[in-house]
Design a protein around this motif. Structure first.
Motif, PDB file in Angstrom:
ATOM      1  N   LEU A  93       0.703  -1.246   0.086  1.00  0.00           N
ATOM      2  CA  LEU A  93       0.012  -0.097   0.003  1.00  0.00           C
ATOM      3  C   LEU A  93       0.794   1.273   0.181  1.00  0.00           C
ATOM      4  O   LEU A  93       0.505   2.421  -0.728  1.00  0.00           O
ATOM      5  N   GLN A  94       1.661   1.238   0.740  1.00  0.00           N
ATOM      6  CA  GLN A  94       2.890   2.185   0.768  1.00  0.00           C
ATOM      7  C   GLN A  94       3.511   2.376  -0.484  1.00  0.00           C
ATOM      8  O   GLN A  94       3.644   3.619  -1.351  1.00  0.00           O
ATOM      9  N   ARG A  95       3.721   1.615  -1.326  1.00  0.00           N
ATOM     10  CA  ARG A  95       4.530   1.449  -2.533  1.00  0.00           C
ATOM     11  C   ARG A  95       3.632   2.075  -3.477  1.00  0.00           C
ATOM     12  O   ARG A  95       4.020   2.836  -4.706  1.00  0.00           O
ATOM     13  N   GLU A  96       2.389   1.665  -3.546  1.00  0.00           N
ATOM     14  CA  GLU A  96       1.431   2.120  -4.722  1.00  0.00           C
ATOM     15  C   GLU A  96       1.185   3.601  -4.264  1.00  0.00           C
ATOM     16  O   GLU A  96       0.673   4.252  -5.223  1.00  0.00           O
ATOM     17  N   ARG A  97       1.434   4.147  -3.024  1.00  0.00           N
ATOM     18  CA  ARG A  97       1.135   5.537  -2.730  1.00  0.00           C
ATOM     19  C   ARG A  97       2.631   6.476  -3.004  1.00  0.00           C
ATOM     20  O   ARG A  97       2.955   7.470  -2.435  1.00  0.00           O
ATOM     21  N   GLY A  98       3.548   5.932  -3.692  1.00  0.00           N
ATOM     22  CA  GLY A  98       4.830   6.513  -4.091  1.00  0.00           C
ATOM     23  C   GLY A  98       6.007   6.320  -3.326  1.00  0.00           C
ATOM     24  O   GLY A  98       7.018   6.809  -3.652  1.00  0.00           O
ATOM     25  N   ALA A  99       5.983   5.573  -2.291  1.00  0.00           N
ATOM     26  CA  ALA A  99       7.268   5.128  -1.632  1.00  0.00           C
ATOM     27  C   ALA A  99       8.279   4.673  -2.461  1.00  0.00           C
ATOM     28  O   ALA A  99       7.847   3.624  -3.352  1.00  0.00           O
ATOM     29  N   ILE A 100       9.402   5.172  -2.447  1.00  0.00           N
ATOM     30  CA  ILE A 100      10.580   4.678  -3.485  1.00  0.00           C
ATOM     31  C   ILE A 100      11.162   3.328  -2.921  1.00  0.00           C
ATOM     32  O   ILE A 100      11.542   2.431  -3.709  1.00  0.00           O
ATOM     33  N   GLY A 101      10.872   2.887  -1.694  1.00  0.00           N
ATOM     34  CA  GLY A 101      11.154   1.593  -1.143  1.00  0.00           C
ATOM     35  C   GLY A 101      10.812   1.688   0.365  1.00  0.00           C
ATOM     36  O   GLY A 101      10.150   2.566   0.788  1.00  0.00           O
ATOM     37  N   ILE A 102      11.669   0.817   1.286  1.00  0.00           N
ATOM     38  CA  ILE A 102      11.158   0.933   2.610  1.00  0.00           C
ATOM     39  C   ILE A 102      12.449   1.019   3.590  1.00  0.00           C
ATOM     40  O   ILE A 102      13.708   0.529   2.770  1.00  0.00           O
ATOM     41  N   THR A 103      12.292   1.378   4.727  1.00  0.00           N
ATOM     42  CA  THR A 103      13.457   1.205   5.625  1.00  0.00           C
ATOM     43  C   THR A 103      13.044   0.036   6.889  1.00  0.00           C
ATOM     44  O   THR A 103      12.035  -0.155   7.032  1.00  0.00           O
ATOM     45  N   VAL A 104      14.074  -0.724   7.101  1.00  0.00           N
ATOM     46  CA  VAL A 104      14.005  -1.676   8.083  1.00  0.00           C
ATOM     47  C   VAL A 104      15.039  -1.506   9.009  1.00  0.00           C
ATOM     48  O   VAL A 104      16.196  -0.688   8.959  1.00  0.00           O
ATOM     49  N   ALA A 105      14.721  -2.119  10.323  1.00  0.00           N
ATOM     50  CA  ALA A 105      15.891  -2.428  11.443  1.00  0.00           C
ATOM     51  C   ALA A 105      17.187  -3.130  11.122  1.00  0.00           C
ATOM     52  O   ALA A 105      18.105  -3.174  11.582  1.00  0.00           O
ATOM     53  N   LYS A 106      16.527  -4.518  10.771  1.00  0.00           N
ATOM     54  CA  LYS A 106      17.364  -5.615  10.815  1.00  0.00           C
ATOM     55  C   LYS A 106      17.228  -6.530   9.350  1.00  0.00           C
ATOM     56  O   LYS A 106      16.512  -6.284   8.623  1.00  0.00           O
ATOM     57  N   ILE A 107      18.417  -7.117   9.365  1.00  0.00           N
ATOM     58  CA  ILE A 107      18.330  -8.011   7.959  1.00  0.00           C
ATOM     59  C   ILE A 107      17.371  -8.729   8.084  1.00  0.00           C
ATOM     60  O   ILE A 107      16.879  -9.202   6.823  1.00  0.00           O
ATOM     61  N   GLY A 108      17.119  -9.560   8.851  1.00  0.00           N
ATOM     62  CA  GLY A 108      15.980 -10.371   8.966  1.00  0.00           C
ATOM     63  C   GLY A 108      14.425  -9.738   8.390  1.00  0.00           C
ATOM     64  O   GLY A 108      13.821 -10.427   7.605  1.00  0.00           O
ATOM     65  N   GLU A 109      14.371  -8.643   8.757  1.00  0.00           N
ATOM     66  CA  GLU A 109      13.248  -7.701   8.087  1.00  0.00           C
ATOM     67  C   GLU A 109      13.305  -7.618   6.778  1.00  0.00           C
ATOM     68  O   GLU A 109      12.430  -8.040   5.834  1.00  0.00           O
ATOM     69  N   ALA A 110      14.454  -7.206   6.212  1.00  0.00           N
ATOM     70  CA  ALA A 110      14.744  -6.934   4.742  1.00  0.00           C
ATOM     71  C   ALA A 110      14.612  -8.215   4.196  1.00  0.00           C
ATOM     72  O   ALA A 110      14.053  -8.193   2.748  1.00  0.00           O
TER      73      ALA A 110
END
Length: 371
Positions: free
Chosen positions: A55-72
């Protein structure tokens, strides 16, 4: 306030997300980013779901931020191809995982120590690759990062030409904003957040070194720091849901909070005390964020705002109520949490509702991914 859950029965405790409120929050931040001409790279640690990322990407987010490699890793599996890991990557096993990600998607990370920068450089150079990096600047939280100004500039110049890394920007997080007691203090922190990076970038420019990205975070400050000319990227996280901490800071009214815990009263052992089935393993123990205690109790009970969730054990919430409150064993209550992020991390799934009732169930795919 209107209740999210419309029926009399539920398998509690449950974490509810109101779809309409969520979408309104996502749209609002996307519109701010577009109007301010900054890139939106939201932090996924708040929601940890593939659905909200999309939903964020559909609204123009260029990507995301995460805290840990596991999340990525979880987000990459589900199609997110541009991820910033805003955490120092230290240790050979993590460097190997970072390389594996870099071979699949566009990934970047942060550095704030010479040891970390040299290890990252040596590892990626040995693989004939380069990894994009931001230098982390401490704008006041006193966690990770170099002091803004000369210290950060000197460090950045020292590591800029290391093989195996590509310097792309400066980054900070004004998490100390959660301790702001008045709106004018919040505004000062936000402006200092932006200035800490821009002043450092100016020193680098004077030395003949330019960085392309000036990246700020923190939901409470983002609409101030993100509007400062020269800032290129914003990384808010909590904005998708908001919570009682954001309400206390005056960031949003309570009606903007899109996440609640549905809990059941399991005991009323005294006229002024009830017990719910949402304890510390559901509500978490935060009274704020970043160790700041700014709210009383452990969340707000929507129908009984004067009641206080006084203490939590693992599976019990102990609530002080008025003897006149008509609460009975078996009643369902909704709680707006103090801090939405750890609540989501404790849940297997988010129960998505709208004004008509149950809409969907979203798995918390990055739950517990702390490595």
């Amino acid at each position: 306030m209107e209740r999210f859950w419309k029926t009399d029965s539920a398998d509690t405790p449950m974490v509810l997300v109101h779809y309409g409120k969520l979408i309104a929050n996502l749209d609002d931040m996307a519109e701010f980013a577009e109007a301010s001409r900054v890139k939106l790279r939201p932090h996924a640690k708040t929601h940890k779901t593939a659905e909200i990322t999309q939903l964020q990407r559909e609204r123009g987010a260029i990507g995301i931020t995460v805290a840990k490699i596991g999340e990525a890793e979880e987000m990459a599996i589900r199609g997110c191809a541009n991820i910033l890991i805003a955490y120092p990557i230290i240790g050979h096993s993590k460097l190997k995982r970072l390389l594996a990600l870099a071979e699949q998607i566009q990934v970047s990370t942060i550095i704030d120590s010479l040891e970390g920068a040299q290890a990252l450089s040596s590892f990626f150079a040995s693989q004939n690759r380069r990894i994009d990096v931001y230098v982390k600047v401490d704008s006041g939280l006193q966690r990770c990062g170099k002091k803004p100004g000369q210290e950060a500039a000197d460090f950045t110049r020292r590591i800029a030409d290391l093989p195996g890394i590509r310097l792309i920007g400066l980054l900070t997080h004004a998490g100390h904003a959660y301790g702001a007691s008045e709106p004018h203090l919040l505004e000062k922190i936000a402006r200092d957040e932006a200035r800490s990076l821009l002043d450092t970038a100016a020193l680098l420019n004077q030395a003949g070194l330019q960085v392309s990205e000036i990246s700020v975070g923190s939901t409470p400050t983002v609409k101030i720091s993100g509007s400062v000319p020269g800032v290129t990227e914003i990384r808010p996280g909590n904005y998708v849901f908001y919570d009682m901490t954001q309400v206390r800071l005056g960031v949003v009214p309570m009606e903007r909070c899109a996440l609640r815990i549905l809990t059941q009263v399991v005991s009323r052992p005294a006229p002024d005390r009830i017990v719910t089935d949402a304890g510390a393993k559901t509500l978490a123990l935060d009274r704020g964020a970043h160790g700041v205690e700014g709210v009383s109790g452990y969340g707000l009970i929507v129908d009984y705002p004067a009641a206080e969730i006084e203490r939590l054990s693992e599976e019990h919430g102990v609530v002080k109520v008025s003897p006149a409150d008509p609460i009975q064993v078996g009643d369902l209550l909704e709680i707006i949490p103090n801090h939405a992020c750890p609540v989501v991390n404790l849940a297997d799934e988010l129960i998505v509702v709208d004004d008509r009732g149950l809409r969907d169930r979203w798995q918390v795919i990055a739950r517990g991914k702390v490595k």
